[in-house]
Design a protein around this motif. Sequence first.
Motif, PDB file in Angstrom:
ATOM      1  N   TYR A  86       0.839  -1.203   0.000  1.00  0.00           N
ATOM      2  CA  TYR A  86       0.000   0.000   0.000  1.00  0.00           C
ATOM      3  C   TYR A  86       0.873   1.253   0.000  1.00  0.00           C
ATOM      4  CZ  TYR A  86      -3.540   3.345   1.680  1.00  0.00           C
ATOM      5  OH  TYR A  86      -4.375   4.421   1.821  1.00  0.00           O
ATOM      6  N   ALA A 137      -5.574  -6.178   3.067  1.00  0.00           N
ATOM      7  CA  ALA A 137      -5.656  -6.822   1.750  1.00  0.00           C
ATOM      8  C   ALA A 137      -6.696  -6.104   0.898  1.00  0.00           C
ATOM      9  CB  ALA A 137      -6.013  -8.299   1.909  1.00  0.00           C
ATOM     10  N   ALA A 138      -7.832  -5.764   1.531  1.00  0.00           N
ATOM     11  CA  ALA A 138      -8.930  -5.142   0.789  1.00  0.00           C
ATOM     12  C   ALA A 138      -8.494  -3.811   0.166  1.00  0.00           C
ATOM     13  CB  ALA A 138     -10.130  -4.930   1.715  1.00  0.00           C
ATOM     14  N   LYS A 139      -7.681  -3.036   0.902  1.00  0.00           N
ATOM     15  CA  LYS A 139      -7.344  -1.722   0.330  1.00  0.00           C
ATOM     16  C   LYS A 139      -6.366  -1.840  -0.837  1.00  0.00           C
ATOM     17  CE  LYS A 139      -4.092  -0.315   3.927  1.00  0.00           C
ATOM     18  NZ  LYS A 139      -3.940   0.348   5.220  1.00  0.00           N
ATOM     19  N   ARG A 156      -6.416  -4.527  -2.860  1.00  0.00           N
ATOM     20  CA  ARG A 156      -7.245  -5.072  -3.946  1.00  0.00           C
ATOM     21  C   ARG A 156      -8.019  -3.944  -4.635  1.00  0.00           C
ATOM     22  NH1 ARG A 156      -8.295 -10.336  -5.499  1.00  0.00           N
ATOM     23  NH2 ARG A 156      -8.868  -9.052  -7.286  1.00  0.00           N
ATOM     24  N   ARG A 157      -8.591  -3.043  -3.840  1.00  0.00           N
ATOM     25  CA  ARG A 157      -9.327  -1.902  -4.412  1.00  0.00           C
ATOM     26  C   ARG A 157      -8.452  -1.095  -5.352  1.00  0.00           C
ATOM     27  NH1 ARG A 157     -11.427  -1.049   0.900  1.00  0.00           N
ATOM     28  NH2 ARG A 157     -10.188   0.787   1.380  1.00  0.00           N
ATOM     29  N   ALA A 158      -7.133  -1.072  -5.011  1.00  0.00           N
ATOM     30  CA  ALA A 158      -6.197  -0.308  -5.843  1.00  0.00           C
ATOM     31  C   ALA A 158      -5.744  -1.132  -7.045  1.00  0.00           C
ATOM     32  CB  ALA A 158      -4.997   0.126  -5.001  1.00  0.00           C
ATOM     33  N   ILE A 202      -3.600 -10.486  -6.140  1.00  0.00           N
ATOM     34  CA  ILE A 202      -2.992 -11.307  -5.084  1.00  0.00           C
ATOM     35  C   ILE A 202      -3.005 -12.761  -5.549  1.00  0.00           C
ATOM     36  CG2 ILE A 202      -3.195 -12.098  -2.688  1.00  0.00           C
ATOM     37  CD1 ILE A 202      -4.374  -9.390  -1.950  1.00  0.00           C
ATOM     38  N   GLY A 221      -2.249 -11.643   6.451  1.00  0.00           N
ATOM     39  CA  GLY A 221      -2.461 -10.452   7.273  1.00  0.00           C
ATOM     40  C   GLY A 221      -3.932 -10.092   7.405  1.00  0.00           C
ATOM     41  N   TYR A 222      -4.171  -8.896   7.938  1.00  0.00           N
ATOM     42  CA  TYR A 222      -5.538  -8.431   8.143  1.00  0.00           C
ATOM     43  C   TYR A 222      -6.254  -8.240   6.804  1.00  0.00           C
ATOM     44  CZ  TYR A 222      -4.355  -7.102  13.008  1.00  0.00           C
ATOM     45  OH  TYR A 222      -3.987  -7.095  14.323  1.00  0.00           O
ATOM     46  N   ALA A 223      -7.515  -8.684   6.772  1.00  0.00           N
ATOM     47  CA  ALA A 223      -8.320  -8.567   5.560  1.00  0.00           C
ATOM     48  C   ALA A 223      -8.478  -7.113   5.112  1.00  0.00           C
ATOM     49  CB  ALA A 223      -9.690  -9.188   5.791  1.00  0.00           C
ATOM     50  N   VAL A 224      -8.574  -6.193   6.070  1.00  0.00           N
ATOM     51  CA  VAL A 224      -8.757  -4.796   5.665  1.00  0.00           C
ATOM     52  C   VAL A 224      -7.538  -4.258   4.921  1.00  0.00           C
ATOM     53  CG1 VAL A 224     -10.548  -4.112   7.306  1.00  0.00           C
ATOM     54  CG2 VAL A 224      -8.144  -4.081   8.031  1.00  0.00           C
ATOM     55  N   ILE A 265      -4.529 -15.467   2.482  1.00  0.00           N
ATOM     56  CA  ILE A 265      -3.825 -14.248   2.853  1.00  0.00           C
ATOM     57  C   ILE A 265      -3.503 -14.277   4.344  1.00  0.00           C
ATOM     58  CG2 ILE A 265      -4.139 -11.737   3.086  1.00  0.00           C
ATOM     59  CD1 ILE A 265      -5.876 -11.998   0.474  1.00  0.00           C
TER      60      ILE A 265
END
Lengths: 378, 164
Positions: free
Chosen positions: A171, A197-199, A201-203, A207, A192-195, A190
């Motif tokens: 990130y 990973a989510a940010k 992925r949004r970008a 993965i 680490g924390y899903a949040v 995955i």
Amino acid sequence: MLERDVLVVGAGPAGLAASIEAAKAGADVLLVDLNMKPGGQLFKQIHKFFGSSAHRSGTRGFDIGKMLLDEAEKAGVEIWLQSTVIGAFPGNLIAIEKGIDGGEKEVITLKSKKVIIATGASENVVRFKGWTTPGVMGAGAAQTMINVNHVKPGNKIVMVGSGNVGLIVSYQLMQAGCDVVALIEAAPKIGGYAVHAAKIRRAGVPIYTKHTVVEAIPGEDGTVCKVVIAEVDDKFQPIPGTEKEIEADTVTIGAGLKPATDMVKLEKCRLTFNGPFGGFIPLHNDKMETSKKGVYVAGDATGVEEANTALEEGRIAGISAVESLGLIEPKEAEKMRIEIWKRLEALRMGPFGERRQIEKNNILAEYEEKVVAAVEMD
Amino acid sequence: MALINTGYLEYEELSQIQKLPSDERYAKGPVAVIECVQEIPCNPCEAACRFGAIHIGDPITNLPTCSHDKCTGCGVCVSKCPGLAIFIVNKAYSENTATVAFPYEYMPTPEKGMEVTAVNRKGEEVCDAKVVNVMNPAAFDHTPVVTVEIPKEYADEVRSIKRL
């Protein structure tokens, strides 16, 4: 001879917290660190921290670093930078190679009543064909480049490892203006924390779980220009025929950390092996005291966790050290320790924390069994 | 859970873990959609909400719950969540459009009036969007909250924009 009440080794969150607690109680505290600046990894952490809002969560790591340095200064902690412990001798003697102006070093022998070891952890490496090619580096190194030195390590990054370090640094590489073209994880999920990973992925970062890096291919200039990845089987071996070539100029490796135990070995503290905590770690009790009386540990050196737990363990080590110097009443010290252990328990809950709580309890039990029992036998 | 394999959740999966606003609540205007789905030790969103709409309590690993009737959709929690996992969705923005507000920490910061490309949770381009608001006060500590206007049918899908 130079004398101090407490020597703290390592000026990251654990060492700073320990120094602050000890100095606030009136101890003469010397804090040494081999880096050019104090703060450990805190000044690389540009993201807002998780944790309890009662303890500065939601605050960016480098701001927490600034607050701690302020507190340490106000409490009267003396800090030596670019300084390394090079020996420990009977009679509480510690040899320190002290950094002095002009890059010179001077060896100083210090007599310290108590020693707190907060040396942190170092990055693990992953070996693959071409892993010494310029452009292959630790995720922590890439993070230092962008967030401390403001230099991009490259433009197209392949990140190896989906733990929180791999996710957060991916990130931050994008925040610095790099593209993360792939994130590779050998495990089926995955880490680490899903949040986090989510940010990414949004970008738009793809993965690839169940994948590994097979080769970093250098270009004409000798630096990385292509990266070969492949799917892995259940034994983490690359499956032939699944190779995929990715254009990239940088490979960053976030494959976990291992506790830095050189100093605890120097002090001949009793170690134990603990996989979830990252390798060999010193046994300690609930005062963070090791098998060697008067030598305490805190933070990642006792098992890899995160800054919040390092801060709290540092506080316990600092309080316990000054308690044994007679600067705080045992009752008062015990009260503070109970409060801090409660907060640590809250940080070691949930799917990411409960395993660490179990392991921590195992360490404390093993200390009772092997260290306390051995002393009683003597 | 697909999230730990892929890094994103479909809206349906999300709705099984988090209590999402009802259609009636969505019809009333902007509301927080919390996409925090793992029990991690973290609670700044609770203190961030001055309307007392977000609850975590003890232990701090509890998932946050949002009382959507108390939520005004102000967006302060969006900037405070360290996981960047809170969004403000307004399905009553206009007859055919909705707005989605999200944290955006990349440079350059979008400006009001800009035409941008909206993306979903996987980073896939969904539709064109227009930046209708950018909140970036000092209290947000460098986490600007960007609001984009999009066709209403994408309100549950759009969660960010393509980097500028």
